[in-house]
Write an enzyme that holds these catalytic residues in place. Structure first.
Site, PDB file in Angstrom:
ATOM      1  N   LYS A  16       1.209  -1.059   0.671  1.00 56.64           N
ATOM      2  CA  LYS A  16      -0.421  -0.291  -0.205  1.00 56.64           C
ATOM      3  C   LYS A  16       0.456   1.065  -0.078  1.00 56.64           C
ATOM      4  CE  LYS A  16      -2.238  -1.118   3.868  1.00 56.64           C
ATOM      5  NZ  LYS A  16      -1.051  -2.266   4.517  1.00 56.64           N
ATOM      6  N   ARG A  91      -9.836   0.814   8.718  1.00 61.62           N
ATOM      7  CA  ARG A  91      -9.540  -0.848   9.246  1.00 61.62           C
ATOM      8  C   ARG A  91     -10.412  -1.627   9.823  1.00 61.62           C
ATOM      9  NH1 ARG A  91      -3.398   0.361   9.088  1.00 61.62           N
ATOM     10  NH2 ARG A  91      -2.414  -1.500   9.023  1.00 61.62           N
ATOM     11  N   ARG A 130      11.878  -5.843   4.580  1.00 59.36           N
ATOM     12  CA  ARG A 130      11.430  -4.367   4.352  1.00 59.36           C
ATOM     13  C   ARG A 130      12.718  -3.197   4.945  1.00 59.36           C
ATOM     14  NH1 ARG A 130       6.208  -1.784   5.699  1.00 59.36           N
ATOM     15  NH2 ARG A 130       6.042  -2.719   7.036  1.00 59.36           N
ATOM     16  N   ARG A 163      11.371  -1.785  10.886  1.00 56.87           N
ATOM     17  CA  ARG A 163      10.506  -0.896  11.515  1.00 56.87           C
ATOM     18  C   ARG A 163      10.031  -1.312  12.834  1.00 56.87           C
ATOM     19  NH1 ARG A 163       5.044   0.718   8.472  1.00 56.87           N
ATOM     20  NH2 ARG A 163       4.060  -1.012   9.503  1.00 56.87           N
ATOM     21  N   ARG A 174      -0.090  -8.876  13.050  1.00 60.89           N
ATOM     22  CA  ARG A 174      -0.802  -7.693  12.602  1.00 60.89           C
ATOM     23  C   ARG A 174      -1.551  -8.516  11.852  1.00 60.89           C
ATOM     24  NH1 ARG A 174       4.577  -4.897  10.786  1.00 60.89           N
ATOM     25  NH2 ARG A 174       2.723  -4.385   9.322  1.00 60.89           N
TER      26      ARG A 174
HETATM   27  P1  AP5 Z   1       4.784  -1.779   2.044  1.00 66.99           P
HETATM   28  O1  AP5 Z   1       4.795  -0.933   0.594  1.00 66.99           O
HETATM   29  O2  AP5 Z   1       5.825  -1.240   2.933  1.00 66.99           O
HETATM   30  O3  AP5 Z   1       3.589  -2.652   2.304  1.00 66.99           O
HETATM   31  P2  AP5 Z   1       2.216  -1.717   2.901  1.00 66.99           P
HETATM   32  O4  AP5 Z   1       1.479  -2.315   2.642  1.00 66.99           O
HETATM   33  O5  AP5 Z   1       2.313  -0.420   3.031  1.00 66.99           O
HETATM   34  O6  AP5 Z   1       2.579  -2.361   4.889  1.00 66.99           O
HETATM   35  P3  AP5 Z   1       2.743  -1.639   6.315  1.00 66.99           P
HETATM   36  O7  AP5 Z   1       4.059  -2.982   7.350  1.00 66.99           O
HETATM   37  O8  AP5 Z   1       2.941  -0.325   6.476  1.00 66.99           O
HETATM   38  O9  AP5 Z   1       0.796  -1.675   6.585  1.00 66.99           O
HETATM   39  P4  AP5 Z   1       0.026  -1.662   7.382  1.00 66.99           P
HETATM   40  O10 AP5 Z   1      -1.207  -1.689   7.056  1.00 66.99           O
HETATM   41  O11 AP5 Z   1       0.537  -3.366   7.966  1.00 66.99           O
HETATM   42  O12 AP5 Z   1       0.996  -0.962   8.218  1.00 66.99           O
HETATM   43  P5  AP5 Z   1       1.441   1.009   8.757  1.00 66.99           P
HETATM   44  O13 AP5 Z   1       2.300   1.055   8.516  1.00 66.99           O
HETATM   45  O14 AP5 Z   1      -0.325   1.156   7.711  1.00 66.99           O
HETATM   46  O15 AP5 Z   1       5.943  -3.056   1.354  1.00 66.99           O
HETATM   47  C1  AP5 Z   1       6.228  -3.773   2.270  1.00 66.99           C
HETATM   48  C2  AP5 Z   1       7.550  -4.557   1.364  1.00 66.99           C
HETATM   49  O16 AP5 Z   1       7.843  -4.915   0.755  1.00 66.99           O
HETATM   50  C3  AP5 Z   1       8.274  -3.320   1.535  1.00 66.99           C
HETATM   51  O17 AP5 Z   1      10.111  -3.580   1.742  1.00 66.99           O
HETATM   52  C4  AP5 Z   1       8.595  -3.005  -0.109  1.00 66.99           C
HETATM   53  O18 AP5 Z   1       9.492  -2.836  -0.754  1.00 66.99           O
HETATM   54  C5  AP5 Z   1       7.827  -4.181  -0.865  1.00 66.99           C
HETATM   55  N1  AP5 Z   1       7.377  -4.721  -1.684  1.00 66.99           N
HETATM   56  C6  AP5 Z   1       6.103  -3.477  -2.106  1.00 66.99           C
HETATM   57  N2  AP5 Z   1       5.767  -3.737  -3.425  1.00 66.99           N
HETATM   58  C7  AP5 Z   1       6.709  -5.203  -3.550  1.00 66.99           C
HETATM   59  C8  AP5 Z   1       5.848  -5.872  -5.134  1.00 66.99           C
HETATM   60  N3  AP5 Z   1       5.023  -5.889  -5.658  1.00 66.99           N
HETATM   61  N4  AP5 Z   1       6.748  -7.163  -5.109  1.00 66.99           N
HETATM   62  C9  AP5 Z   1       7.043  -7.437  -3.863  1.00 66.99           C
HETATM   63  N5  AP5 Z   1       8.263  -6.603  -2.782  1.00 66.99           N
HETATM   64  C10 AP5 Z   1       6.862  -5.216  -3.113  1.00 66.99           C
HETATM   65  O19 AP5 Z   1       0.044   0.638  10.679  1.00 66.99           O
HETATM   66  C11 AP5 Z   1       1.113   0.387  11.429  1.00 66.99           C
HETATM   67  C12 AP5 Z   1       0.502   0.203  12.234  1.00 66.99           C
HETATM   68  O20 AP5 Z   1      -0.682   1.750  12.780  1.00 66.99           O
HETATM   69  C13 AP5 Z   1      -1.016  -0.726  12.899  1.00 66.99           C
HETATM   70  O21 AP5 Z   1      -0.453  -1.999  12.923  1.00 66.99           O
HETATM   71  C14 AP5 Z   1      -1.721   0.182  13.612  1.00 66.99           C
HETATM   72  O22 AP5 Z   1      -1.173  -0.308  15.402  1.00 66.99           O
HETATM   73  C15 AP5 Z   1      -1.803   1.259  13.266  1.00 66.99           C
HETATM   74  N6  AP5 Z   1      -2.597   1.725  12.640  1.00 66.99           N
HETATM   75  C16 AP5 Z   1      -2.902   2.510  11.504  1.00 66.99           C
HETATM   76  N7  AP5 Z   1      -3.618   2.801  10.543  1.00 66.99           N
HETATM   77  C17 AP5 Z   1      -4.851   2.127  11.955  1.00 66.99           C
HETATM   78  C18 AP5 Z   1      -6.115   2.678  11.087  1.00 66.99           C
HETATM   79  N8  AP5 Z   1      -6.350   2.496  10.031  1.00 66.99           N
HETATM   80  N9  AP5 Z   1      -7.088   2.013  12.328  1.00 66.99           N
HETATM   81  C19 AP5 Z   1      -6.714   1.620  13.557  1.00 66.99           C
HETATM   82  N10 AP5 Z   1      -4.583   1.413  13.728  1.00 66.99           N
HETATM   83  C20 AP5 Z   1      -4.444   1.812  12.586  1.00 66.99           C
END
Ligand code: AP5
Length: 224
Positions: A16, A91, A130, A163, A174
């Site tokens: 994402k 979410r 990552r 991270r 997660r």
């Molecule tokens: P990346 O692009 O970083 O993936 P992502 O989907 O953004 O992963 P996140 O871990 O950031 O998502 P998340 O939803 O768990 O965490 P968030 O920060 O939102 O890609 C991942 C890796 O793969 C990278 O190394 C990249 O290079 C590689 N990659 C990407 N595309 C690729 C491809 N096509 N092929 C190969 N490799 C690839 O949330 C963190 C925390 O915040 C949550 O756990 C929660 O506690 C809190 N939080 C955030 N939003 C909310 C909400 N709305 N409600 C409640 N709690 C929330």
């Protein structure tokens, strides 16, 4: 041109953030990633950061009351009048309902909820490799998207780090939270006719090309 109000859905590590960064450049729209907003609050030691940290460290979701307020104001801002890209929100069904009512209040609606589909095994592979830029959050992967110089961000030269919530035991929670609380949104948006799926297992450039093609078709259909 019609508005583009886009939600990015998908499990942790589905890409994402990687796609959000590209789409922001492609469409020049405000991009709000709730994970980035929360991590910045933790770094700055704000009240929000202190409240969110314990949930994030465990891989749990931060309560809806906190999250809804964070996003509601942003979608109503003047700079979002042509659209926005939301990554990581909503979410839960509660967050999705709150976003729907905010959009109705504004006389607008979501254009699409885009599900970036990848398997749990792929999530684990991606998150274990990552690396994230310490300054601006640019995303790399040691194997799939390596920086030119190991440990250094190609875009701003900052140090790359792992991270805190990419530890294996936190990733497992997660993923469990995703399946339990976020995956129901796939049917939620499907029932409303705005779910779009993209195969996230392709390489990032190919995923971006498919998303752009899909959005171009959607906008053409809207303008007919
Ligand atoms: P990346 O692009 O970083 O993936 P992502 O989907 O953004 O992963 P996140 O871990 O950031 O998502 P998340 O939803 O768990 O965490 P968030 O920060 O939102 O890609 C991942 C890796 O793969 C990278 O190394 C990249 O290079 C590689 N990659 C990407 N595309 C690729 C491809 N096509 N092929 C190969 N490799 C690839 O949330 C963190 C925390 O915040 C949550 O756990 C929660 O506690 C809190 N939080 C955030 N939003 C909310 C909400 N709305 N409600 C409640 N709690 C929330």
């Amino acid at each position: 041109m019609s508005e583009l109000n886009l939600v990015l859905l998908g499990p942790p590590g589905s890409g994402k953030g990687t796609q959000g960064e590209r789409l922001q450049e492609d469409f020049r729209l405000p991009y709000h990633a709730t994970g980035d907003i929360l991590r910045a609050a933790v770094r700055d030691g704000t009240e929000l950061g202190r409240e969110a940290k314990e949930y994030m460290d465990r891989g749990d979701l931060v309560p809806d009351e906190v999250m809804v307020g964070l996003i509601a104001d942003r979608v109503a801002e003047e700079e979002a009048s042509d659209g926005f890209i939301l990554d990581g929100f909503p979410r839960t069904t509660g967050q999705a309902e709150a976003l729907d009512s905010k959009m109705s209040e504004l006389g607008r609606r979501l254009t699409a909820a885009l599900l970036i589909d990848v398997s749990d095994d792929e999530v684990v592979r991606r998150l274990s490799g990552r690396r994230v830029c310490a300054k601006e959050g640019h995303i790399f992967h040691v194997e799939f998207d390596p920086p030119t110089e190991e440990g250094v961000c190609d875009l701003c030269g900052a140090r790359l780090e792992i991270r805190d919530d990419d530890k294996p035991e936190v990733v497992r929670n997660r993923l469990a939270q995703y399946h339990d609380k976020t995956e129901p949104l796939v049917s939620y948006y499907d029932e409303r006719g705005i779910l779009r799926r993209v195969d996230g297992a392709q390489e990032p450039g190919e995923v971006n090309a498919r998303i752009r093609a899909m959005l171009a078709t959607l906008r053409m259909e809207e303008e007919l």
